[in-house]
Design a protein around this motif. Structure first.
Motif, PDB file in Angstrom:
ATOM      1  N   PRO A 199      39.070  31.426  38.658  1.00  0.00           N
ATOM      2  CA  PRO A 199      38.697  31.814  37.282  1.00  0.00           C
ATOM      3  C   PRO A 199      38.749  33.335  37.090  1.00  0.00           C
ATOM      4  CG  PRO A 199      37.154  30.198  38.142  1.00  0.00           C
ATOM      5  CD  PRO A 199      38.036  30.585  39.293  1.00  0.00           C
ATOM      6  N   GLU A 200      39.043  33.722  35.863  1.00  0.00           N
ATOM      7  CA  GLU A 200      39.264  35.136  35.578  1.00  0.00           C
ATOM      8  C   GLU A 200      38.047  35.995  35.913  1.00  0.00           C
ATOM      9  OE1 GLU A 200      41.927  35.464  32.280  1.00  0.00           O
ATOM     10  OE2 GLU A 200      41.119  37.472  31.822  1.00  0.00           O
ATOM     11  N   HIS A 201      36.843  35.456  35.675  1.00  0.00           N
ATOM     12  CA  HIS A 201      35.664  36.293  35.953  1.00  0.00           C
ATOM     13  C   HIS A 201      35.515  36.576  37.444  1.00  0.00           C
ATOM     14  CE1 HIS A 201      33.848  32.244  36.486  1.00  0.00           C
ATOM     15  NE2 HIS A 201      32.955  32.843  37.233  1.00  0.00           N
ATOM     16  N   VAL A 202      35.969  35.642  38.278  1.00  0.00           N
ATOM     17  CA  VAL A 202      35.908  35.871  39.732  1.00  0.00           C
ATOM     18  C   VAL A 202      36.954  36.919  40.134  1.00  0.00           C
ATOM     19  CG1 VAL A 202      36.132  34.800  42.025  1.00  0.00           C
ATOM     20  CG2 VAL A 202      35.072  33.516  40.140  1.00  0.00           C
ATOM     21  N   GLN A 203      38.151  36.780  39.587  1.00  0.00           N
ATOM     22  CA  GLN A 203      39.210  37.759  39.852  1.00  0.00           C
ATOM     23  C   GLN A 203      38.781  39.157  39.401  1.00  0.00           C
ATOM     24  OE1 GLN A 203      43.372  36.957  39.070  1.00  0.00           O
ATOM     25  NE2 GLN A 203      43.010  34.772  38.797  1.00  0.00           N
ATOM     26  N   LYS A 204      38.246  39.227  38.192  1.00  0.00           N
ATOM     27  CA  LYS A 204      37.869  40.541  37.622  1.00  0.00           C
ATOM     28  C   LYS A 204      36.872  41.264  38.504  1.00  0.00           C
ATOM     29  CE  LYS A 204      38.667  40.848  32.674  1.00  0.00           C
ATOM     30  NZ  LYS A 204      38.157  40.485  31.340  1.00  0.00           N
ATOM     31  N   LYS A 205      35.878  40.502  38.971  1.00  0.00           N
ATOM     32  CA  LYS A 205      34.837  41.108  39.803  1.00  0.00           C
ATOM     33  C   LYS A 205      35.439  41.644  41.117  1.00  0.00           C
ATOM     34  CE  LYS A 205      30.181  40.279  41.387  1.00  0.00           C
ATOM     35  NZ  LYS A 205      29.501  39.365  42.285  1.00  0.00           N
ATOM     36  N   ALA A 206      36.333  40.843  41.705  1.00  0.00           N
ATOM     37  CA  ALA A 206      36.958  41.267  42.963  1.00  0.00           C
ATOM     38  C   ALA A 206      37.852  42.495  42.740  1.00  0.00           C
ATOM     39  CB  ALA A 206      37.767  40.114  43.552  1.00  0.00           C
ATOM     40  N   PHE A 207      38.593  42.500  41.641  1.00  0.00           N
ATOM     41  CA  PHE A 207      39.494  43.627  41.364  1.00  0.00           C
ATOM     42  C   PHE A 207      38.690  44.891  41.032  1.00  0.00           C
ATOM     43  CE2 PHE A 207      43.032  40.533  39.754  1.00  0.00           C
ATOM     44  CZ  PHE A 207      43.292  40.168  41.065  1.00  0.00           C
ATOM     45  N   ALA A 208      37.510  44.694  40.395  1.00  0.00           N
ATOM     46  CA  ALA A 208      36.658  45.856  40.082  1.00  0.00           C
ATOM     47  C   ALA A 208      36.243  46.556  41.373  1.00  0.00           C
ATOM     48  CB  ALA A 208      35.431  45.409  39.298  1.00  0.00           C
ATOM     49  N   GLU A 209      36.032  45.747  42.420  1.00  0.00           N
ATOM     50  CA  GLU A 209      35.564  46.328  43.685  1.00  0.00           C
ATOM     51  C   GLU A 209      36.715  46.858  44.544  1.00  0.00           C
ATOM     52  OE1 GLU A 209      32.396  45.076  47.251  1.00  0.00           O
ATOM     53  OE2 GLU A 209      32.885  43.681  45.634  1.00  0.00           O
ATOM     54  N   TYR A 210      37.832  46.094  44.599  1.00  0.00           N
ATOM     55  CA  TYR A 210      38.909  46.438  45.534  1.00  0.00           C
ATOM     56  C   TYR A 210      40.214  46.836  44.847  1.00  0.00           C
ATOM     57  CZ  TYR A 210      35.959  44.282  49.114  1.00  0.00           C
ATOM     58  OH  TYR A 210      34.917  43.986  49.959  1.00  0.00           O
ATOM     59  N   GLY A 211      40.224  46.810  43.512  1.00  0.00           N
ATOM     60  CA  GLY A 211      41.479  47.080  42.802  1.00  0.00           C
ATOM     61  C   GLY A 211      42.390  45.870  42.814  1.00  0.00           C
TER      62      GLY A 211
END
Lengths: 309, 309
Positions: free
Chosen positions: A28-40
């Motif tokens: 889900p997008e919210h899971v991706q977004k959170k991971a990308f916020a931390e690691y790009g």
């Protein structure tokens, strides 16, 4: 480990395995977004997203299921960080008491097959120390190279009390191109199945062998034949759900003791929240949708087994 | 990439590939000691030893050879740090101008095969960015699952100008168990070879296809037949040297243009310093022993090809 797998199946009353095959577009997008916020938007970010997705699904389903089957290709596509997420997933599932079937479909010859076996099921020696690289409980193995390719896996399984599932008849539409070709009056998959039975006889757990087989849910008639060819081999059955297999097609993969097969579903469980049937959960609660899908799958299969009695 | 492979072969006049399959016991003790001093007797230490060993051998041989073939199992056995050493080796060899054949023998179905293809030969999408995980130039592929398993690799090869070698007849003693079985009057490996030829015809470089085949040096008569079955496919030939193949056995793997085959040697090159023949170099100079072994191998094969003309 075959004994533990069977104990887990009896405990949960669920002859199923959840395929942890996290395509990024299932996350889900919210899971991706959170991971990308931390690691790009990096391989590390993708690996983190996949790992958080897996963790949520495992947390929501582990009490209902005996085993998981992570598909290593889905991690390998993200390079080294992906492999780290694979290993982390294996560890976490084992902590939760699940049996982990590494769907790695490896197979090579001699010392090379042994290196795969050591890396996935065994321990590698480094100076005076030894380490378990990916430490799955079972691995899937490709038999095209013959006994030389499979026996090193069996050797390591024996030492480590692990197990394998050898590809016999795969679930995909073109699996017949080579596997169904007739040799001395019988299809290749039967010859491979016979070999699996022979390897298995010498490597028994309490009631079943730790040399199992993969036979696709999409070929129930062949499953019926192969069940008899390999009476003591556990059959790992992919192709349920998204690939078209249904509970009622699967009864002949089982023995009369109600054991002998374990049915995998990947997309149907981990991306359940995308199905209309489970849309009520909403994307935020994707893991709850997976839990509901597990319950439905168990009911479908148990119902079919009960009706066949 | 098939064009680059052929250009490299013409430039070096050496139809050979060095198999970078570093068992830890091939790595000289002084290299291991140095790595363990820095990283301890850990998976990281083993990975560093393997990487330093590879680097020394590549530095000593890269001007003589067109390509290398790292065997991923030998890295995978060291878990995640091993996979990092694999990626580092691939990068370094490419910097040196070598073509890298990833001996990964992967093969699965549909989106799973595509994930392997993307991870090893292509680019994976992460949000708005894309990354090449292991970025080999060629990969070996197992055909047991049929076209569904191979076509996703071909698709990625087309997009990325990469290539594959499909296992047709492997070099190991038991390869005949399934591969030699007779189907409608011809062995399975011929049917697979015919399929490779068909896939290859539609995916051509300048003179050869980028869909190649693996045929073991240990089966020269079968190589002769398969050469004709797949006239436009490059044949990757393992089994030279340590496994028993010799230059004179290999002439029929080549076409009349002197091209069409590339012969692999692993142990015979990378562990040459352990052979009596190269003992004079001493363990300290293991990489020089590898260089001498490369020269001897090229002479053996070129001599046999010249004698056959």
């Amino acid at each position: 480990m075959i004994n533990k797998l069977i104990a887990n199946i009896k405990k949960t009353n669920a002859p199923i395995v959840v395929g942890l095959d996290p395509m990024l577009n299932y996350v889900p997008e919210h899971v991706q977004k959170k991971a990308f916020a931390e690691y790009g938007e990096t391989l590390e970010g993708a690996a983190e997203a996949v790992w958080q997705f897996n963790k949520a699904i495992v947390d929501a389903t582990y009490d209902l299921i005996p085993a998981v089957k992570p598909q290593v290709a889905m991690y390998e596509q993200f390079g080294v960080p992906g492999m780290a997420a694979y290993e982390k997933t294996v560890s976490y599932c084992q902590e939760k008491g699940l049996v982990v079937i590494g769907d790695i479909k490896r197979g090579d010859i001699g010392s090379t097959s042994e290196a795969y076996a050591v890396g996935h099921l065994g321990h590698v020696q480094v100076g005076s120390k030894s380490y378990a690289g990916f430490h799955e409980d079972f691995a899937t193995v490709n038999p095209y190279l013959g006994s030389d390719g499979v026996k090193p896996f069996i050797k390591v399984c024996k030492e480590e009390k692990k197990g394998i599932f050898v590809l016999v008849k795969t679930s995909n539409p073109s699996s017949g191109e080579f596997q169904d070709r007739i040799i001395d009056g019988r299809p290749l998959y039967e010859w491979v199945g016979e070999q699996v039975a022979a390897w298995g006889e010498e490597h028994m757990g309490d009631d079943y062998s730790y040399v199992g087989a993969v036979v696709g849910a999409t070929y129930p008639e062949m499953g019926k034949v192969l069940r008899k060819v390999m009476p003591k081999s556990y059959i790992l059955v992919p192709g349920y759900g998204a690939q078209g297999g249904k509970g009622k097609d699967l009864v002949h993969f089982f023995n009369e003791d109600g054991l002998g097969a374990i049915v995998n579903s990947s997309r149907g469980i981990i991306a359940a929240y995308k199905q209309e049937k489970y849309a009520e959960f909403g994307t935020e609660n994707f893991a709850d949708a997976s839990r509901a899908a597990v319950k439905d799958m168990v009911e479908d299969i148990s119902g079919a087994l009960a009706a066949a009695k």
